[in-house]
Design a protein around this motif. Structure first.
Motif, PDB file in Angstrom:
ATOM      1  N   GLY A  59      14.246   2.245   3.872  1.00 27.87           N
ATOM      2  CA  GLY A  59      15.146   2.007   4.995  1.00 27.87           C
ATOM      3  C   GLY A  59      15.506   3.297   5.712  1.00 27.87           C
ATOM      4  O   GLY A  59      16.174   3.290   6.738  1.00 27.87           O
ATOM      5  N   LYS A  60      15.072   4.437   5.177  1.00 26.81           N
ATOM      6  CA  LYS A  60      15.348   5.757   5.749  1.00 26.81           C
ATOM      7  C   LYS A  60      14.361   6.050   6.871  1.00 26.81           C
ATOM      8  O   LYS A  60      13.178   5.728   6.751  1.00 26.81           O
ATOM      9  N   THR A  61      14.835   6.683   7.935  1.00 32.31           N
ATOM     10  CA  THR A  61      13.926   7.203   8.944  1.00 32.31           C
ATOM     11  C   THR A  61      13.217   8.399   8.318  1.00 32.31           C
ATOM     12  O   THR A  61      13.858   9.350   7.873  1.00 32.31           O
ATOM     13  N   LEU A  62      11.899   8.320   8.254  1.00 33.42           N
ATOM     14  CA  LEU A  62      11.118   9.321   7.534  1.00 33.42           C
ATOM     15  C   LEU A  62      11.050  10.643   8.290  1.00 33.42           C
ATOM     16  O   LEU A  62      11.071  10.673   9.519  1.00 33.42           O
ATOM     17  N   GLY A  63      10.946  11.728   7.523  1.00 33.88           N
ATOM     18  CA  GLY A  63      10.813  13.063   8.081  1.00 33.88           C
ATOM     19  C   GLY A  63       9.956  13.924   7.174  1.00 33.88           C
ATOM     20  O   GLY A  63       9.463  13.468   6.136  1.00 33.88           O
ATOM     21  N   ALA A  64       9.797  15.164   7.546  1.00 30.98           N
ATOM     22  CA  ALA A  64       9.014  16.100   6.741  1.00 30.98           C
ATOM     23  C   ALA A  64       9.563  16.129   5.322  1.00 30.98           C
ATOM     24  O   ALA A  64      10.778  16.167   5.118  1.00 30.98           O
ATOM     25  N   GLY A  65       8.691  16.066   4.350  1.00 32.70           N
ATOM     26  CA  GLY A  65       9.101  16.079   2.948  1.00 32.70           C
ATOM     27  C   GLY A  65       9.207  14.698   2.330  1.00 32.70           C
ATOM     28  O   GLY A  65       9.370  14.571   1.121  1.00 32.70           O
ATOM     29  N   ASP A  66       9.097  13.644   3.144  1.00 32.43           N
ATOM     30  CA  ASP A  66       9.088  12.283   2.604  1.00 32.43           C
ATOM     31  C   ASP A  66       7.649  11.882   2.304  1.00 32.43           C
ATOM     32  O   ASP A  66       6.730  12.227   3.055  1.00 32.43           O
ATOM     33  N   ILE A  67       7.473  11.137   1.224  1.00 33.95           N
ATOM     34  CA  ILE A  67       6.128  10.728   0.830  1.00 33.95           C
ATOM     35  C   ILE A  67       6.119   9.256   0.442  1.00 33.95           C
ATOM     36  O   ILE A  67       7.158   8.652   0.192  1.00 33.95           O
ATOM     37  N   ALA A  68       4.899   8.732   0.369  1.00 36.84           N
ATOM     38  CA  ALA A  68       4.671   7.374  -0.125  1.00 36.84           C
ATOM     39  C   ALA A  68       3.803   7.468  -1.374  1.00 36.84           C
ATOM     40  O   ALA A  68       2.902   8.309  -1.456  1.00 36.84           O
ATOM     41  N   THR A  69       4.091   6.599  -2.332  1.00 29.63           N
ATOM     42  CA  THR A  69       3.273   6.472  -3.542  1.00 29.63           C
ATOM     43  C   THR A  69       2.533   5.139  -3.476  1.00 29.63           C
ATOM     44  O   THR A  69       2.826   4.283  -2.645  1.00 29.63           O
ATOM     45  N   LYS A  70       1.579   4.943  -4.374  1.00 36.45           N
ATOM     46  CA  LYS A  70       0.756   3.721  -4.390  1.00 36.45           C
ATOM     47  C   LYS A  70       1.592   2.549  -4.879  1.00 36.45           C
ATOM     48  O   LYS A  70       2.011   2.497  -6.024  1.00 36.45           O
ATOM     49  N   LYS A  71       1.800   1.584  -3.994  1.00 35.50           N
ATOM     50  CA  LYS A  71       2.727   0.483  -4.261  1.00 35.50           C
ATOM     51  C   LYS A  71       2.300  -0.428  -5.404  1.00 35.50           C
ATOM     52  O   LYS A  71       3.134  -1.080  -6.008  1.00 35.50           O
ATOM     53  N   GLN A  72       1.027  -0.454  -5.761  1.00 34.07           N
ATOM     54  CA  GLN A  72       0.571  -1.302  -6.854  1.00 34.07           C
ATOM     55  C   GLN A  72       0.736  -0.640  -8.224  1.00 34.07           C
ATOM     56  O   GLN A  72       0.502  -1.276  -9.247  1.00 34.07           O
ATOM     57  N   ILE A  73       1.127   0.648  -8.247  1.00 33.19           N
ATOM     58  CA  ILE A  73       1.258   1.375  -9.517  1.00 33.19           C
ATOM     59  C   ILE A  73       2.642   1.966  -9.705  1.00 33.19           C
ATOM     60  O   ILE A  73       3.236   1.835 -10.776  1.00 33.19           O
ATOM     61  N   ASP A  74       3.167   2.651  -8.701  1.00 32.55           N
ATOM     62  CA  ASP A  74       4.324   3.523  -8.862  1.00 32.55           C
ATOM     63  C   ASP A  74       5.315   3.314  -7.721  1.00 32.55           C
ATOM     64  O   ASP A  74       5.089   3.785  -6.606  1.00 32.55           O
ATOM     65  N   ASN A  75       6.399   2.608  -7.976  1.00 38.66           N
ATOM     66  CA  ASN A  75       7.413   2.323  -6.965  1.00 38.66           C
ATOM     67  C   ASN A  75       8.755   2.889  -7.431  1.00 38.66           C
ATOM     68  O   ASN A  75       9.697   2.169  -7.719  1.00 38.66           O
ATOM     69  N   ALA A  76       8.804   4.212  -7.506  1.00 35.83           N
ATOM     70  CA  ALA A  76       9.997   4.927  -8.001  1.00 35.83           C
ATOM     71  C   ALA A  76      11.208   4.654  -7.117  1.00 35.83           C
ATOM     72  O   ALA A  76      11.084   4.211  -5.969  1.00 35.83           O
ATOM     73  N   ILE A  77      12.362   4.967  -7.626  1.00 33.39           N
ATOM     74  CA  ILE A  77      13.613   4.834  -6.882  1.00 33.39           C
ATOM     75  C   ILE A  77      13.528   5.678  -5.613  1.00 33.39           C
ATOM     76  O   ILE A  77      13.063   6.820  -5.639  1.00 33.39           O
TER      77      ILE A  77
END
Length: 138
Positions: A59-77
């Protein structure tokens, strides 16, 4: 031993059970009882490219330093700090998980850090990818 990867998104927050998960062309995510390590390709994304938007799964507006992980394996807080290192430049950064993606051939996707700006020793381009490793404890 490699474990199966489901096609559905891991419930939030969460990750698959402990194991080694391989996919794509040499992508690997290792989950232990208290940590996650991903090694393979780091890719980049920005709003409007590759179906991505400006707001992450957090829900955050993304900026430098934000990343995405693989949704089928790792959905960290959301907001989890992750140590990421570019393997060929040996530059280490702290990044923050605020999105998820399908990442068919990458372990981590980095949000746009600005034209002509450098991160991990690279100047941003929409086609940039580089070898990397990430790690965090949970």
């Amino acid at each position: 031993m490699a474990a199966d990867i489901p096609s559905s998104t891991v419930p939030y927050p969460g990750r698959l059970p402990a194991g080694t998960y391989t996919y794509g062309s040499g992508q690997k995510v290792i989950i232990s009882s208290g940590a996650v390590t991903g090694e393979g390709r780091f890719t980049v994304f920005r709003a409007g490219v590759g179906g991505s938007g400006t707001v992450g799964s957090s829900g955050k507006t993304l900026g430098a330093g934000d990343i995405a992980t693989k949704k089928q394996i790792d959905n960290a807080i959301h907001g989890t700090s992750i140590t990421a290192r570019a393997l060929d430049t040996n530059i280490v950064k702290t990044v923050y998980k605020n999105d998820i993606g399908s990442l068919p051939d990458a372990v981590m996707d980095n949000y746009f850090w600005g034209w002509n700006n450098v991160q991990f020793g690279y100047t941003y381009s929409d086609t940039l990818s580089f070898p990397g490793r990430y790690y965090y404890q949970f």
